[in-house]
Design a protein around this motif. Structure first.
Motif, short mmCIF file in Angstrom:
data_model
loop_
_atom_site.label_atom_id
_atom_site.label_comp_id
_atom_site.label_asym_id
_atom_site.label_seq_id
_atom_site.Cartn_x
_atom_site.Cartn_y
_atom_site.Cartn_z
N GLU A 113 0.83 -1.21 0.29
CA GLU A 113 -0.25 0.09 -0.45
C GLU A 113 1.24 1.20 0.20
OE1 GLU A 113 -3.17 0.09 0.29
OE2 GLU A 113 -3.47 -1.53 -0.02
N GLU A 114 0.35 1.88 -0.33
CA GLU A 114 0.96 3.29 -0.71
C GLU A 114 0.34 4.55 -0.62
OE1 GLU A 114 5.35 2.90 -3.58
OE2 GLU A 114 3.57 3.65 -4.77
N GLY A 115 0.81 5.62 0.24
CA GLY A 115 0.64 6.79 1.08
C GLY A 115 1.23 7.22 1.98
N ASN A 116 0.36 8.25 2.55
CA ASN A 116 1.30 8.75 3.19
C ASN A 116 2.21 7.99 4.82
OD1 ASN A 116 1.86 11.33 5.29
ND2 ASN A 116 0.42 10.79 6.52
N ALA A 117 1.00 6.78 4.67
CA ALA A 117 1.62 5.90 5.99
C ALA A 117 1.81 4.61 4.70
CB ALA A 117 0.47 5.29 6.97
N SER A 118 2.53 4.10 4.29
CA SER A 118 3.10 3.00 2.68
C SER A 118 2.99 1.88 3.96
CB SER A 118 3.98 3.14 2.05
OG SER A 118 3.52 4.13 1.95
N LEU A 119 2.44 0.81 3.51
CA LEU A 119 3.18 -0.52 3.87
C LEU A 119 3.21 -1.43 2.87
CD1 LEU A 119 2.66 -3.05 6.06
CD2 LEU A 119 0.34 -3.58 4.75
N TYR A 120 4.83 -1.89 2.96
CA TYR A 120 5.79 -2.90 2.61
C TYR A 120 6.01 -4.49 2.95
CZ TYR A 120 6.99 1.64 1.04
OH TYR A 120 6.85 2.85 0.26
N ALA A 121 6.10 -4.95 2.61
CA ALA A 121 7.09 -6.91 2.84
C ALA A 121 7.75 -7.18 2.44
CB ALA A 121 5.85 -7.88 2.18
N LYS A 122 9.33 -7.25 3.73
CA LYS A 122 10.50 -7.94 3.43
C LYS A 122 10.51 -9.08 3.12
CE LYS A 122 14.45 -6.95 3.94
NZ LYS A 122 15.07 -6.51 2.27
N VAL A 163 6.82 -4.31 11.63
CA VAL A 163 5.74 -4.52 12.55
C VAL A 163 5.45 -5.36 13.12
CG1 VAL A 163 3.08 -5.12 12.13
CG2 VAL A 163 4.22 -3.86 10.29
N GLY A 164 5.55 -5.26 14.75
CA GLY A 164 5.43 -6.11 15.58
C GLY A 164 4.02 -6.49 16.86
N ASN A 165 3.85 -6.03 17.42
CA ASN A 165 2.83 -6.40 18.05
C ASN A 165 1.32 -5.51 18.15
OD1 ASN A 165 3.27 -5.11 19.68
ND2 ASN A 165 3.71 -6.04 21.59
N LYS A 166 0.57 -5.98 18.47
CA LYS A 166 -0.62 -4.44 18.06
C LYS A 166 -0.41 -3.22 18.91
CE LYS A 166 -4.02 -7.62 18.29
NZ LYS A 166 -5.27 -7.88 18.01
N LYS A 167 0.23 -3.21 19.92
CA LYS A 167 0.77 -2.19 20.49
C LYS A 167 1.85 -1.53 19.54
CE LYS A 167 0.67 -2.59 25.40
NZ LYS A 167 1.00 -2.96 26.55
N ASP A 168 2.59 -1.87 19.62
CA ASP A 168 3.85 -1.37 18.67
C ASP A 168 3.37 -1.23 17.44
OD1 ASP A 168 5.80 -2.23 20.64
OD2 ASP A 168 5.83 -4.10 19.48
N VAL A 169 2.31 -1.30 16.86
CA VAL A 169 2.24 -1.02 14.84
C VAL A 169 1.49 0.13 15.49
CG1 VAL A 169 -0.07 -1.38 13.98
CG2 VAL A 169 1.44 -3.40 14.74
N VAL A 170 0.41 0.19 17.13
CA VAL A 170 0.23 1.37 16.59
C VAL A 170 1.27 3.09 17.49
CG1 VAL A 170 -1.69 3.05 18.62
CG2 VAL A 170 -2.32 1.44 18.51
N LYS A 171 2.16 2.43 17.87
CA LYS A 171 3.58 2.93 17.59
C LYS A 171 3.69 3.98 16.64
CE LYS A 171 4.48 1.38 22.81
NZ LYS A 171 5.91 1.10 22.49
N ASN A 172 3.59 2.86 15.12
CA ASN A 172 3.90 3.21 14.63
C ASN A 172 3.67 4.33 13.65
OD1 ASN A 172 6.01 0.90 14.28
ND2 ASN A 172 5.32 -0.14 12.92
N PHE A 173 2.52 4.31 13.67
CA PHE A 173 1.84 5.81 13.20
C PHE A 173 2.10 6.74 14.43
CE2 PHE A 173 -0.50 2.33 11.94
CZ PHE A 173 -0.43 2.50 10.72
N ASP A 175 -0.02 9.87 14.26
CA ASP A 175 -0.47 10.55 15.30
C ASP A 175 -2.42 9.62 15.24
OD1 ASP A 175 -1.16 10.52 12.76
OD2 ASP A 175 -1.53 12.96 12.22
N HIS A 176 -3.41 10.06 15.69
CA HIS A 176 -4.46 9.26 15.20
C HIS A 176 -4.75 8.47 16.55
CE1 HIS A 176 -5.94 12.05 12.38
NE2 HIS A 176 -4.94 12.10 11.99
N HIS A 177 -3.81 8.16 17.17
CA HIS A 177 -3.59 6.67 17.73
C HIS A 177 -5.00 6.45 19.02
CE1 HIS A 177 1.19 7.48 19.11
NE2 HIS A 177 0.12 7.11 18.21
N ASN A 178 -5.88 6.85 19.21
CA ASN A 178 -6.87 6.04 19.77
C ASN A 178 -8.07 5.74 18.73
OD1 ASN A 178 -6.50 7.31 22.79
ND2 ASN A 178 -7.71 9.35 21.76
N GLU A 179 -8.26 6.45 17.18
CA GLU A 179 -8.54 5.71 16.10
C GLU A 179 -8.02 4.42 15.62
OE1 GLU A 179 -7.73 8.80 16.37
OE2 GLU A 179 -8.65 10.57 15.19
N ILE A 180 -6.95 4.37 15.30
CA ILE A 180 -5.99 3.64 15.67
C ILE A 180 -6.13 2.01 16.16
CG2 ILE A 180 -3.74 2.54 14.98
CD1 ILE A 180 -4.26 4.45 12.73
#
Length: 207
Positions: A113-122, A163-173, A175-180
């Protein structure tokens, strides 16, 4: 087409692909490649050059992009930092910075996925050494064992973070932590599933 390929080879420093001098690939089970056969594709450089009709193959084990010269020699790019992205077959890959054990490295990633936040697979592969026969076991050849892709999220032009656990994923962003957090719970997002992470990144980019 030949002219383009020759320009491409001249424009880059190349190194011959002698990545396993002690073992020929016929001695090894499995494959270190994302695509075993070369696929004709396009290379886009950071200086906005575009090279078309280049036979490409990605070596997961070495994290190297390989290609064939017009003389059918297999080469690995020695200066991949000039690559912005490559497209071959159904693959789109970028060469970018990422954090690995608190160190910043650079490597090739599949674009999800590409955008302001992008997702990549290694892509990931293990090389298992050959084992000698023992009292109760037969000899085992050296082998490459494919592993599940590792996922990374990148914000803007920062280095991508694993990308780690759910808590770590939230930290990857940033802002918008509550919504995430709410979105992850409500949609039962799994951080090891590409579809789930795509959904999450698309949601973040919509905020």
């Amino acid at each position: 087409q030949l002219r383009t390929m020759i320009d491409f080879f001249r424009a880059n420093r190349m190194e011959s692909n002698d990545w396993l001098k002690t073992l020929s690939e016929s001695n090894i089970e499995g494959s270190p490649y994302l695509n075993d056969e070369f696929i004709t594709g396009t290379v886009f450089t950071t200086s906005n050059f575009k090279f078309t009709d280049i036979p490409l193959r990605y070596n997961i084990h070495n994290d190297q992009l390989e290609f064939k010269t017009p003389e059918d020699q297999i080469q690995a790019m020695a200066a991949p930092e000039i690559i912005d992205r490559v497209e071959f077959g159904s693959f789109k890959m970028v060469y970018m910075p990422y954090t690995n054990v608190k160190k910043i490295r650079r490597g090739f990633f599949k674009v999800i996925e590409e955008g302001n936040a992008s997702l990549y697979a290694k892509p990931d592969v293990n090389f298992k050494q050959a084992e000698e026969p023992g009292a109760y076991k037969e000899a085992e050849p050296a082998k490459f064992i494919k592993k599940p892709d590792l996922f990374y999220i990148r914000i803007g032009k920062e280095e991508a973070k694993k990308v780690g656990n759910k808590k770590d994923v939230v930290k990857n962003f940033p802002d918008h932590h509550n919504e995430i957090v709410t979105f992850i719970k409500k949609n039962k997002i799994k951080t090891n599933k590409q579809e789930s992470l795509s959904e999450l990144v698309r949601y973040y980019n919509s905020l």
